[in-house]
Scaffold this active site. Sequence first.
Site, PDB file in Angstrom:
ATOM      1  N   SER A   1       0.827  -1.212   0.000  1.00 21.65           N
ATOM      2  CA  SER A   1       0.000   0.000   0.000  1.00 21.65           C
ATOM      3  C   SER A   1       0.862   1.263   0.000  1.00 21.65           C
ATOM      4  O   SER A   1       1.903   1.319   0.658  1.00 21.65           O
ATOM      5  CB  SER A   1      -0.893  -0.008   1.238  1.00 21.65           C
TER       6      SER A   1
ATOM      7  N   GLY B   1       1.275  11.119   5.172  1.00 19.09           N
ATOM      8  CA  GLY B   1       0.104  11.643   5.879  1.00 19.09           C
ATOM      9  C   GLY B   1      -1.212  11.163   5.290  1.00 19.09           C
ATOM     10  O   GLY B   1      -2.192  11.899   5.286  1.00 19.09           O
TER      11      GLY B   1
ATOM     12  N   CYS C   1      -0.361   2.777  10.431  1.00 12.79           N
ATOM     13  CA  CYS C   1       0.387   3.931   9.930  1.00 12.79           C
ATOM     14  C   CYS C   1       0.959   4.684  11.130  1.00 12.79           C
ATOM     15  O   CYS C   1       0.208   5.055  12.033  1.00 12.79           O
ATOM     16  CB  CYS C   1      -0.523   4.850   9.111  1.00 12.79           C
TER      17      CYS C   1
END
Lengths: 302, 259
Positions: free
Chosen positions: A21, A72, A128
């Site tokens: 990803s 982000g 994340c």
Amino acid sequence: MVDISTTIGPLRLKNPTMLASGIMDEDAGSMQRMMDCGAGAIVTKSIGMQPREGYANPTVVELEYGLLNAMGLPNPGIELYGEEVKKLRTSNVPIIGSIYAADADEFVSLAEKMQRFGANALELNVSCPHAKQYGLEVGCDPVLLQEIVTSVKQNVSIPVFIKVSPNIMNLVQIVQGAEKASADAIVAINTVKAMKIDLETRCPVLANKTGGYSGKAIKPIGVRCVYDIAQAVDIPIIGVGGITTGEDAIEYFMAGASAVQIGSAVYYRGPDVFKSVCEEIKTWMKNHGTTTIKELIGAACR
Amino acid sequence: MNHPIIIPILTSTIEATDIKTITFHYPGDVLPGQFFMVWIPGVDEIPMSVSQITKRVKGITFRNIGDATRALYQLKKGDHIGIRGPYGNGFTLIGKRLLFVGGGTGIAMLVPVVEQARKKKLPSTVILGVKTKNQLFFEDRLRRTGTTVLVSTDDGSLGYKGFASDLAKEILQKEKIDMVYTCGPERMMSSLLSYCKSIPFQASLERYMKCAIGICGQCCVGKGLRVCLDGPIFDGATLKKVEDFGIYRRDAAGRKILF
């Protein structure tokens, strides 16, 4: 004859190399190119409910032994990104929709949409290391995570993978909770929380200051996590972290992974890395009298 | 390695209204058409095509238009910026009779390739397209190379009244041109490509960039062509298959923005 196909629950892959990803997955065109380069499956970038611009640059810097990034979670939101996923639904390469959210309701809504757009499986990004409210902040809370996985599983029929972080002390507890909540596979690991300071300006280089470290340097960390997870759960594991060559992939198989994801190596070796790694896996297997990936999975755990 | 190197600004020169050139020591090789990622610490890091190439010094030219360029515009000689690169493929000099078409600040990055062509004594024509005459820059620098310089302004305040691509169309009808080089607003470049028909064409594309090293996918066009690594220069045959060309770009979130 060497067979490098593999399975993750009901999902069958022609080869064990998946696109990780956040790499070359901006739109249908970029993902199509990675398929053409031999990826056995594609994981989309992490998608949320609303469009999100991510952080200002610098968002990526190369360090001595890996890459450091703090993007982000930039994404156009599930509705717009759905158009990209839809374009790929006729492909014979499985698409795994990566999603992020702060609570179970949002995860369910995203999961249902991804399924409707044609994703063949889901990857819940609960790891994340650099997004407030999201990712790791969800993935280190076993109660919240179990609630999310249970809710998502009740509302979709496609397999649900959980991508975990190496930045937690309760990794075993987290993956066992996910298994109990009927997760179909564990993806390990996400990036390692890290920082780079520029000496001349005396400030962190990344606009977000901290980021996630990936590439060769983190491979031993990923291998250790996959090994620990393999001892703790019976569901399949997808290994990710520093895989650059066929031998790296084989090490992950031996630690307990059924497939691997490749990200930073798209930088180190170019988009054809998927073909190259597959060829290297085949060569290694030939030289070692191995005919299936299955024989290698967990070989180091016995 | 792909992380910013901090260096002082050597010169900062006003070229026209709101347009400046900044130079810095950079002893490495850079090809016309390549770009640097320029870091303004505490503000942003943005891609900037090289507009000046000498052995030891390189330069960038930009319009004061957003947060990053506004900050860069305020910096003076001796202030520090971060540089990484050069990135991208650069222009390829092919053919004898060359036509260069620059629109707005796109003019800046074409100048080094014009200078390279003139060093090889290749006959060339440069069209500089700007909205109005006080936005014109690098005209003298180009004339010094001995190339033919034509100016177009949208408002007719200087030279040809109209778009640079329309002036180029007239030239393409009259003269035999071996290669067209362009950088500027993408709709201008896509019009120009349609006028070129079978004439070889190279255009420099601009997209929002993040990693600049070919992994994040932010700047991809068409079937996963990375403007940062596979470009920023693409040929006409490739661009005819890129459905985004002249139609849309993507913002930081990945939303399509029509030109």
